[in-house]
Design a protein around this motif. Structure first.
Motif, PDB file in Angstrom:
ATOM      1  N   ALA A 159      27.040  39.902 -40.899  1.00 21.94           N
ATOM      2  CA  ALA A 159      27.682  40.855 -39.987  1.00 21.94           C
ATOM      3  C   ALA A 159      28.865  41.519 -40.680  1.00 21.94           C
ATOM      4  CB  ALA A 159      28.135  40.140 -38.722  1.00 21.94           C
ATOM      5  N   GLU A 160      28.925  42.851 -40.615  1.00 24.32           N
ATOM      6  CA  GLU A 160      29.966  43.584 -41.331  1.00 24.32           C
ATOM      7  C   GLU A 160      30.931  44.331 -40.425  1.00 24.32           C
ATOM      8  OE1 GLU A 160      28.910  45.961 -44.580  1.00 24.32           O
ATOM      9  OE2 GLU A 160      27.713  44.422 -45.574  1.00 24.32           O
ATOM     10  N   GLY A 161      30.570  44.523 -39.169  1.00 21.75           N
ATOM     11  CA  GLY A 161      31.437  45.285 -38.290  1.00 21.75           C
ATOM     12  C   GLY A 161      30.641  45.887 -37.160  1.00 21.75           C
ATOM     13  N   ALA A 162      31.267  46.817 -36.460  1.00 23.86           N
ATOM     14  CA  ALA A 162      30.607  47.442 -35.313  1.00 23.86           C
ATOM     15  C   ALA A 162      30.888  48.940 -35.306  1.00 23.86           C
ATOM     16  CB  ALA A 162      31.083  46.806 -34.013  1.00 23.86           C
ATOM     17  N   VAL A 163      29.935  49.697 -34.753  1.00 22.69           N
ATOM     18  CA  VAL A 163      30.096  51.139 -34.607  1.00 22.69           C
ATOM     19  C   VAL A 163      29.669  51.538 -33.202  1.00 22.69           C
ATOM     20  CG1 VAL A 163      29.792  51.666 -37.049  1.00 22.69           C
ATOM     21  CG2 VAL A 163      27.786  51.545 -35.556  1.00 22.69           C
ATOM     22  N   ALA A 164      30.073  52.733 -32.804  1.00 25.39           N
ATOM     23  CA  ALA A 164      29.812  53.173 -31.428  1.00 25.39           C
ATOM     24  C   ALA A 164      28.429  53.776 -31.244  1.00 25.39           C
ATOM     25  CB  ALA A 164      30.870  54.179 -30.999  1.00 25.39           C
ATOM     26  N   GLU A 219      24.999  56.404 -33.403  1.00 25.66           N
ATOM     27  CA  GLU A 219      24.295  56.740 -34.639  1.00 25.66           C
ATOM     28  C   GLU A 219      25.169  57.542 -35.596  1.00 25.66           C
ATOM     29  OE1 GLU A 219      20.207  58.943 -36.256  1.00 25.66           O
ATOM     30  OE2 GLU A 219      20.612  58.823 -34.086  1.00 25.66           O
ATOM     31  N   VAL A 220      25.984  58.429 -35.048  1.00 25.29           N
ATOM     32  CA  VAL A 220      26.872  59.221 -35.906  1.00 25.29           C
ATOM     33  C   VAL A 220      27.817  58.300 -36.669  1.00 25.29           C
ATOM     34  CG1 VAL A 220      28.726  60.933 -35.923  1.00 25.29           C
ATOM     35  CG2 VAL A 220      26.721  61.286 -34.461  1.00 25.29           C
ATOM     36  N   SER A 221      28.375  57.327 -35.981  1.00 27.70           N
ATOM     37  CA  SER A 221      29.288  56.382 -36.621  1.00 27.70           C
ATOM     38  C   SER A 221      28.554  55.511 -37.635  1.00 27.70           C
ATOM     39  CB  SER A 221      29.956  55.502 -35.559  1.00 27.70           C
ATOM     40  OG  SER A 221      30.692  56.275 -34.643  1.00 27.70           O
ATOM     41  N   PHE A 222      27.313  55.145 -37.311  1.00 22.52           N
ATOM     42  CA  PHE A 222      26.517  54.346 -38.248  1.00 22.52           C
ATOM     43  C   PHE A 222      26.271  55.119 -39.537  1.00 22.52           C
ATOM     44  CE2 PHE A 222      22.204  52.998 -39.740  1.00 22.52           C
ATOM     45  CZ  PHE A 222      22.549  51.726 -40.152  1.00 22.52           C
ATOM     46  N   ARG A 223      25.911  56.390 -39.409  1.00 23.56           N
ATOM     47  CA  ARG A 223      25.663  57.206 -40.595  1.00 23.56           C
ATOM     48  C   ARG A 223      26.941  57.401 -41.410  1.00 23.56           C
ATOM     49  NH1 ARG A 223      21.004  60.184 -41.338  1.00 23.56           N
ATOM     50  NH2 ARG A 223      19.349  59.755 -39.827  1.00 23.56           N
ATOM     51  N   ALA A 224      28.067  57.523 -40.728  1.00 26.92           N
ATOM     52  CA  ALA A 224      29.347  57.650 -41.437  1.00 26.92           C
ATOM     53  C   ALA A 224      29.669  56.368 -42.200  1.00 26.92           C
ATOM     54  CB  ALA A 224      30.460  57.974 -40.443  1.00 26.92           C
ATOM     55  N   TYR A 225      29.351  55.225 -41.582  1.00 28.67           N
ATOM     56  CA  TYR A 225      29.571  53.942 -42.247  1.00 28.67           C
ATOM     57  C   TYR A 225      28.724  53.851 -43.515  1.00 28.67           C
ATOM     58  CZ  TYR A 225      30.052  48.876 -42.824  1.00 28.67           C
ATOM     59  OH  TYR A 225      30.316  47.623 -43.325  1.00 28.67           O
ATOM     60  N   ILE A 226      27.482  54.248 -43.420  1.00 24.02           N
ATOM     61  CA  ILE A 226      26.584  54.197 -44.578  1.00 24.02           C
ATOM     62  C   ILE A 226      27.073  55.151 -45.676  1.00 24.02           C
ATOM     63  CG2 ILE A 226      24.238  54.635 -45.389  1.00 24.02           C
ATOM     64  CD1 ILE A 226      24.645  52.074 -43.678  1.00 24.02           C
ATOM     65  N   ALA A 227      27.551  56.317 -45.286  1.00 19.98           N
ATOM     66  CA  ALA A 227      28.083  57.264 -46.276  1.00 19.98           C
ATOM     67  C   ALA A 227      29.287  56.671 -46.996  1.00 19.98           C
ATOM     68  CB  ALA A 227      28.468  58.579 -45.587  1.00 19.98           C
ATOM     69  N   ASP A 228      30.104  55.924 -46.256  1.00 21.40           N
ATOM     70  CA  ASP A 228      31.264  55.262 -46.842  1.00 21.40           C
ATOM     71  C   ASP A 228      30.832  54.205 -47.851  1.00 21.40           C
ATOM     72  OD1 ASP A 228      34.260  54.947 -46.612  1.00 21.40           O
ATOM     73  OD2 ASP A 228      33.653  52.887 -46.149  1.00 21.40           O
ATOM     74  N   ILE A 229      29.794  53.436 -47.497  1.00 19.21           N
ATOM     75  CA  ILE A 229      29.264  52.424 -48.409  1.00 19.21           C
ATOM     76  C   ILE A 229      28.707  53.092 -49.670  1.00 19.21           C
ATOM     77  CG2 ILE A 229      27.428  50.724 -48.738  1.00 19.21           C
ATOM     78  CD1 ILE A 229      29.672  49.630 -47.068  1.00 19.21           C
ATOM     79  N   ALA A 230      28.002  54.200 -49.486  1.00 17.73           N
ATOM     80  CA  ALA A 230      27.407  54.902 -50.625  1.00 17.73           C
ATOM     81  C   ALA A 230      28.478  55.386 -51.593  1.00 17.73           C
ATOM     82  CB  ALA A 230      26.571  56.078 -50.130  1.00 17.73           C
ATOM     83  N   LEU A 231      29.575  55.919 -51.061  1.00 18.68           N
ATOM     84  CA  LEU A 231      30.667  56.367 -51.925  1.00 18.68           C
ATOM     85  C   LEU A 231      31.268  55.186 -52.680  1.00 18.68           C
ATOM     86  CD1 LEU A 231      32.603  58.485 -52.977  1.00 18.68           C
ATOM     87  CD2 LEU A 231      33.971  58.194 -50.887  1.00 18.68           C
ATOM     88  N   HIS A 232      31.431  54.059 -51.985  1.00 20.89           N
ATOM     89  CA  HIS A 232      31.943  52.847 -52.621  1.00 20.89           C
ATOM     90  C   HIS A 232      31.043  52.420 -53.778  1.00 20.89           C
ATOM     91  CE1 HIS A 232      32.869  48.610 -53.240  1.00 20.89           C
ATOM     92  NE2 HIS A 232      31.648  48.307 -52.833  1.00 20.89           N
ATOM     93  N   VAL A 233      29.735  52.425 -53.572  1.00 21.02           N
ATOM     94  CA  VAL A 233      28.803  52.001 -54.617  1.00 21.02           C
ATOM     95  C   VAL A 233      28.861  52.959 -55.802  1.00 21.02           C
ATOM     96  CG1 VAL A 233      26.372  51.635 -55.184  1.00 21.02           C
ATOM     97  CG2 VAL A 233      27.291  50.777 -53.028  1.00 21.02           C
ATOM     98  N   ARG A 234      28.939  54.257 -55.531  1.00 23.56           N
ATOM     99  CA  ARG A 234      29.039  55.236 -56.620  1.00 23.56           C
ATOM    100  C   ARG A 234      30.309  54.996 -57.446  1.00 23.56           C
ATOM    101  NH1 ARG A 234      27.363  58.905 -52.334  1.00 23.56           N
ATOM    102  NH2 ARG A 234      25.187  59.532 -52.692  1.00 23.56           N
ATOM    103  N   GLN A 235      31.417  54.791 -56.758  1.00 18.60           N
ATOM    104  CA  GLN A 235      32.679  54.559 -57.467  1.00 18.60           C
ATOM    105  C   GLN A 235      32.634  53.246 -58.254  1.00 18.60           C
ATOM    106  OE1 GLN A 235      35.678  54.760 -54.387  1.00 18.60           O
ATOM    107  NE2 GLN A 235      35.923  56.972 -54.628  1.00 18.60           N
ATOM    108  N   ARG A 236      32.052  52.220 -57.645  1.00 17.09           N
ATOM    109  CA  ARG A 236      31.948  50.929 -58.330  1.00 17.09           C
ATOM    110  C   ARG A 236      31.105  51.052 -59.597  1.00 17.09           C
ATOM    111  NH1 ARG A 236      28.679  46.674 -55.102  1.00 17.09           N
ATOM    112  NH2 ARG A 236      27.018  47.985 -55.977  1.00 17.09           N
ATOM    113  N   ASN A 237      29.983  51.770 -59.501  1.00 18.14           N
ATOM    114  CA  ASN A 237      29.139  51.953 -60.678  1.00 18.14           C
ATOM    115  C   ASN A 237      29.874  52.709 -61.778  1.00 18.14           C
ATOM    116  OD1 ASN A 237      27.123  50.678 -59.267  1.00 18.14           O
ATOM    117  ND2 ASN A 237      25.946  52.528 -58.814  1.00 18.14           N
ATOM    118  N   ALA A 238      30.702  53.680 -61.383  1.00 21.26           N
ATOM    119  CA  ALA A 238      31.434  54.482 -62.359  1.00 21.26           C
ATOM    120  C   ALA A 238      32.516  53.682 -63.067  1.00 21.26           C
ATOM    121  CB  ALA A 238      32.053  55.699 -61.671  1.00 21.26           C
ATOM    122  N   LEU A 239      32.969  52.598 -62.459  1.00 23.01           N
ATOM    123  CA  LEU A 239      34.027  51.787 -63.068  1.00 23.01           C
ATOM    124  C   LEU A 239      33.523  50.976 -64.260  1.00 23.01           C
ATOM    125  CD1 LEU A 239      35.846  50.535 -59.845  1.00 23.01           C
ATOM    126  CD2 LEU A 239      36.763  52.101 -61.571  1.00 23.01           C
TER     127      LEU A 239
END
Length: 266
Positions: free
Chosen positions: A57-62, A64-84
């Motif tokens: 369990a990672e958290g809660a969202v209200a 589908e829009v919030s869910f998609r925003a959460y996934i976009a946030d994770i995707a940015l994190h993964v991109r930045q992590r890979n770049a490091l």
């Protein structure tokens, strides 16, 4: 750098889902909103996955829009992590938590070690000396539950923006003195769990605060609460109170006995 794969879809049991490379996310319906639960190394298409495939369990969202925003946030994190360019390796090193089973090199002199039961960062002498004095731990070992945030605050350029935000929150809540020393200002109770708890303790220093409670088996509709002055768990001066179940809400730091509605338990 190759971009990561981000995909949205619906599981075999009709739930919103997404994947970010090898990470899987499913939105589990709640009474109000959705719980985001994740898993990893799932190779089947999203339409073949189900609720039983995820477990963290990672958290809660209200919605589908919030869910998609959460996934976009994770995707940015993964991109930045890979770049490091962090390097995964094996280093036979003894840590405070046992022998290192795997390691991730963040930069020269900054290594994260995982063991059978725990893990954390090891900073070499030069890297540890480079930490802000308020963030530095002697010996250079920083465990993974909370102390890792000290390292992220000391070397933010080695962490993704998401990790930096998590570290900042951890410092505010659990190391407010260090946060204040680094940022040069005091935190309010609203900004820090520890500062809020300290304010609660000052406000209720002379009140009876519950330290444990159970539903009463002898008094219907009541909670039997054990309390001490100020909620001091080391105090031998305790009292038992009967509290109406409808009124008993533990709260963030404890339940304060109201003499007007609570009575001494026999």
């Amino acid at each position: 750098m190759n971009d990561i794969i981000v995909e949205h879809g619906t599981t075999s049991d009709g739930l919103m889902a997404a994947r970010v490379d090898g990470l899987a996310y499913i939105a589990i319906p709640l009474k109000d909103g959705f719980s985001i639960v994740s898993g990893w190394k799932l190779n089947r298409p999203i339409c073949e996955r189900s609720r039983s495939d995820v477990y963290c369990a990672e958290g809660a969202v209200a919605d589908e829009v919030s869910f998609r925003a959460y996934i976009a946030d994770i995707a940015l994190h993964v991109r930045q992590r890979n770049a490091l360019g962090r390097v995964d390796t094996i280093l036979r090193v003894s840590t405070p938590w046992g022998m290192s089973q795997s390691a991730t090199i963040y930069a020269e002199g900054i290594v994260f070690h995982s063991t059978a039961g725990h893990g954390g960062f090891k900073l070499d002498r030069a890297r540890n000396a480079g930490m802000h004095p308020a963030l530095r731990l002697s010996g250079g070992w920083y465990e993974e539950d909370a102390e890792w945030a000290l390292v992220a605050a000391g070397y933010p350029g080695l962490f993704t923006y998401r990790e930096q935000a998590m570290a900042d929150r951890a410092l505010r809540d659990w190391y407010p003195d260090a946060w204040e020393a680094v940022h040069g200002r005091e935190l309010s109770a609203a900004e820090s769990f520890t500062r809020d708890r300290q304010q609660f303790a000052r406000r209720h220093a002379k009140d009876w605060v519950v330290i444990s409670a159970v539903r009463s088996s002898d008094h219907a509709g009541m909670v039997e609460a054990l309390a001490t002055v100020g909620g001091d768990r080391n105090s031998q001066d305790t009292r038992r109170f009967l509290v109406p179940i409808a009124e008993y809400v533990a709260g963030r730091h404890g339940f304060v006995i109201d003499p007007a509605s609570c009575v001494n338990a026999p």
